[in-house]
Design a protein around this motif. Structure first.
Motif, PDB file in Angstrom:
ATOM      1  N   SER A  45     -17.599 -18.988 -31.707  1.00  0.00           N
ATOM      2  CA  SER A  45     -17.899 -17.391 -32.269  1.00  0.00           C
ATOM      3  C   SER A  45     -17.248 -16.375 -31.571  1.00  0.00           C
ATOM      4  N   SER A  46     -17.054 -16.570 -30.416  1.00  0.00           N
ATOM      5  CA  SER A  46     -16.414 -15.600 -29.604  1.00  0.00           C
ATOM      6  C   SER A  46     -15.409 -16.282 -28.743  1.00  0.00           C
ATOM      7  N   VAL A  47     -14.448 -15.591 -28.065  1.00  0.00           N
ATOM      8  CA  VAL A  47     -13.244 -16.066 -27.194  1.00  0.00           C
ATOM      9  C   VAL A  47     -13.177 -15.161 -26.045  1.00  0.00           C
ATOM     10  N   TRP A  48     -13.314 -15.706 -24.779  1.00  0.00           N
ATOM     11  CA  TRP A  48     -13.062 -14.840 -23.609  1.00  0.00           C
ATOM     12  C   TRP A  48     -11.963 -15.372 -22.781  1.00  0.00           C
ATOM     13  N   TYR A  49     -11.436 -14.430 -22.098  1.00  0.00           N
ATOM     14  CA  TYR A  49     -10.288 -14.751 -21.205  1.00  0.00           C
ATOM     15  C   TYR A  49     -10.234 -13.899 -19.798  1.00  0.00           C
ATOM     16  N   GLU A  50      -9.855 -14.878 -18.962  1.00  0.00           N
ATOM     17  CA  GLU A  50      -9.417 -13.955 -17.509  1.00  0.00           C
ATOM     18  C   GLU A  50      -8.184 -14.395 -17.016  1.00  0.00           C
ATOM     19  N   ARG A  51      -7.376 -13.365 -16.362  1.00  0.00           N
ATOM     20  CA  ARG A  51      -6.395 -13.807 -15.447  1.00  0.00           C
ATOM     21  C   ARG A  51      -6.394 -12.958 -14.208  1.00  0.00           C
ATOM     22  N   ALA A  52      -6.490 -13.665 -13.273  1.00  0.00           N
ATOM     23  CA  ALA A  52      -6.664 -13.267 -12.036  1.00  0.00           C
ATOM     24  C   ALA A  52      -5.459 -13.610 -10.937  1.00  0.00           C
ATOM     25  N   ASP A  53      -5.059 -12.614 -10.449  1.00  0.00           N
ATOM     26  CA  ASP A  53      -3.830 -12.855  -9.338  1.00  0.00           C
ATOM     27  C   ASP A  53      -4.470 -12.883  -7.762  1.00  0.00           C
ATOM     28  N   THR A  54      -3.652 -13.053  -6.997  1.00  0.00           N
ATOM     29  CA  THR A  54      -4.064 -13.179  -5.631  1.00  0.00           C
ATOM     30  C   THR A  54      -4.815 -11.730  -5.090  1.00  0.00           C
ATOM     31  N   ASP A  55      -4.203 -10.831  -5.689  1.00  0.00           N
ATOM     32  CA  ASP A  55      -5.035  -9.563  -5.046  1.00  0.00           C
ATOM     33  C   ASP A  55      -6.585  -9.479  -5.636  1.00  0.00           C
ATOM     34  N   VAL A  56      -6.703  -9.683  -6.945  1.00  0.00           N
ATOM     35  CA  VAL A  56      -7.976  -9.683  -7.372  1.00  0.00           C
ATOM     36  C   VAL A  56      -8.809 -10.840  -6.785  1.00  0.00           C
ATOM     37  N   ILE A  57      -8.368 -12.093  -6.522  1.00  0.00           N
ATOM     38  CA  ILE A  57      -9.204 -13.257  -6.009  1.00  0.00           C
ATOM     39  C   ILE A  57      -9.365 -12.748  -4.386  1.00  0.00           C
ATOM     40  N   GLY A  58      -8.521 -12.249  -3.770  1.00  0.00           N
ATOM     41  CA  GLY A  58      -8.870 -11.782  -2.290  1.00  0.00           C
ATOM     42  C   GLY A  58      -9.885 -10.899  -2.215  1.00  0.00           C
ATOM     43  N   LYS A  59     -10.029  -9.870  -3.088  1.00  0.00           N
ATOM     44  CA  LYS A  59     -11.004  -9.006  -3.097  1.00  0.00           C
ATOM     45  C   LYS A  59     -12.383  -9.311  -3.497  1.00  0.00           C
ATOM     46  N   ARG A  60     -12.417 -10.122  -4.611  1.00  0.00           N
ATOM     47  CA  ARG A  60     -13.542 -10.577  -5.230  1.00  0.00           C
ATOM     48  C   ARG A  60     -14.283 -11.542  -4.089  1.00  0.00           C
ATOM     49  N   SER A  61     -13.312 -12.446  -3.469  1.00  0.00           N
ATOM     50  CA  SER A  61     -14.021 -13.588  -2.593  1.00  0.00           C
ATOM     51  C   SER A  61     -14.447 -12.658  -1.321  1.00  0.00           C
ATOM     52  N   LYS A  62     -14.008 -11.582  -1.034  1.00  0.00           N
ATOM     53  CA  LYS A  62     -14.839 -10.795   0.448  1.00  0.00           C
ATOM     54  C   LYS A  62     -16.095 -10.344  -0.296  1.00  0.00           C
ATOM     55  N   GLU A  63     -16.059  -9.830  -1.328  1.00  0.00           N
ATOM     56  CA  GLU A  63     -17.388  -9.320  -2.039  1.00  0.00           C
ATOM     57  C   GLU A  63     -18.439 -10.276  -2.100  1.00  0.00           C
ATOM     58  N   LEU A  64     -18.113 -11.412  -2.564  1.00  0.00           N
ATOM     59  CA  LEU A  64     -18.882 -12.517  -2.814  1.00  0.00           C
ATOM     60  C   LEU A  64     -19.396 -13.570  -1.412  1.00  0.00           C
ATOM     61  N   ASN A  65     -18.356 -13.609  -0.698  1.00  0.00           N
ATOM     62  CA  ASN A  65     -18.481 -14.461   0.420  1.00  0.00           C
ATOM     63  C   ASN A  65     -18.275 -13.522   1.718  1.00  0.00           C
ATOM     64  N   LYS A  66     -18.960 -12.890   1.968  1.00  0.00           N
ATOM     65  CA  LYS A  66     -18.795 -12.069   3.473  1.00  0.00           C
ATOM     66  C   LYS A  66     -18.623 -12.976   4.747  1.00  0.00           C
ATOM     67  N   ARG A  67     -19.568 -14.128   4.643  1.00  0.00           N
ATOM     68  CA  ARG A  67     -19.437 -14.915   5.825  1.00  0.00           C
ATOM     69  C   ARG A  67     -18.103 -15.707   5.950  1.00  0.00           C
ATOM     70  N   LEU A  68     -17.326 -15.708   4.844  1.00  0.00           N
ATOM     71  CA  LEU A  68     -16.353 -16.649   4.705  1.00  0.00           C
ATOM     72  C   LEU A  68     -14.959 -15.900   5.027  1.00  0.00           C
ATOM     73  N   THR A  69     -14.158 -16.523   5.822  1.00  0.00           N
ATOM     74  CA  THR A  69     -12.916 -15.725   6.394  1.00  0.00           C
ATOM     75  C   THR A  69     -11.798 -16.913   5.957  1.00  0.00           C
ATOM     76  N   ALA A  70     -10.988 -16.977   4.923  1.00  0.00           N
ATOM     77  CA  ALA A  70     -10.181 -17.809   4.617  1.00  0.00           C
ATOM     78  C   ALA A  70      -8.767 -17.100   3.852  1.00  0.00           C
ATOM     79  N   HIS A  71      -7.794 -17.693   3.814  1.00  0.00           N
ATOM     80  CA  HIS A  71      -6.858 -17.216   3.182  1.00  0.00           C
ATOM     81  C   HIS A  71      -6.967 -17.464   1.616  1.00  0.00           C
TER      82      HIS A  71
END
Length: 217
Positions: A45-71
């Motif tokens: 019925s609907s179609v959704w799409y996301e494209r995420a580069d390394t900058d977006v992934i790095g920022k979002r991972s820090k927001e969601l996983n404050k205890r994790l430190t990884a590349h």
């Protein structure tokens, strides 16, 4: 390094798969590379799409996983290991997926582990652009429909040819087997010669852009 256009091109080669997030069923395809990922998902019925580069992934991972430190590559690799088996029909009880959807946005929540610690991720998928929907859904379906129409026409021609051969045998006095089940003529069968794809092909020829996609395969 692959850019966003290369990711989108790679996504075209990926097959659609049926997936379930919570109690909701979708079709989806995804592509993961060192530079990021692309995800295309639909409930038909609907179609959704996301494209995420390394900058977006790095920022979002820090927001969601404050205890994790990884590349960033570790997060990308983990996301790939979570999604690819799911798209291949292999689910794991160790991971959980849920979603929140509206016609304009789909959010997929992921809960898993990374290096022994809880790992969380959210796929933020806005509504896909019309061009994206056309490239991945509409045009392939049109090509498939036209291919099936061509096969139906070939089959109809073959059946007509066989009808003629049977008539020639009968007129020559030859004895036919299976006389109790005579061949049924197929000339003019609307079910074969007037497939819906034929009218779709006609509209495509009159519609400019559609005619390019309706070219013979």
């Amino acid at each position: 390094m692959e850019g966003s256009e290369d990711l989108d091109s790679s996504l075209l080669t990926q097959p659609w798969a049926s997936v379930c997030f919570g109690e909701s069923t979708f079709i989806a395809k995804a592509c993961f590379r060192e530079t990021g990922y692309v995800l295309l998902i639909s409930d038909l019925s609907s179609v959704w799409y996301e494209r995420a580069d390394t900058d977006v992934i790095g920022k979002r991972s820090k927001e969601l996983n404050k205890r994790l430190t990884a590349h960033v590559s570790s997060f990308l690799n983990r996301l790939s290991n979570l999604m690819c088996p799911l798209l291949e029909g292999r689910e794991s009880d160790a991971n959980s997926f849920s979603c929140q959807q509206t016609p304009s946005k789909l959010t997929i929540h992921v809960k898993s582990e990374l290096s022994g610690l809880p790992f969380y991720w959210d796929f933020h998928c806005p509504a896909a652009a019309v061009e994206m929907i056309s490239r991945h859904l509409v045009r392939p379906l049109i090509r498939m429909s036209l291919a099936l129409q061509y096969q139906l026409q070939e089959l109809a021609s073959l059946l007509v040819q066989k009808d003629v051969e049977i008539e020639d045998y009968r007129e020559s006095g030859a004895a036919l087997s299976r006389e109790s089940a005579p061949a049924v003529r197929c000339r003019g069968r609307p079910g074969i010669h007037k497939h819906p794809a034929a009218s779709l092909h006609g509209r495509g020829q009159a519609g400019g852009e559609g005619s390019a996609e309706a070219a013979p395969l």
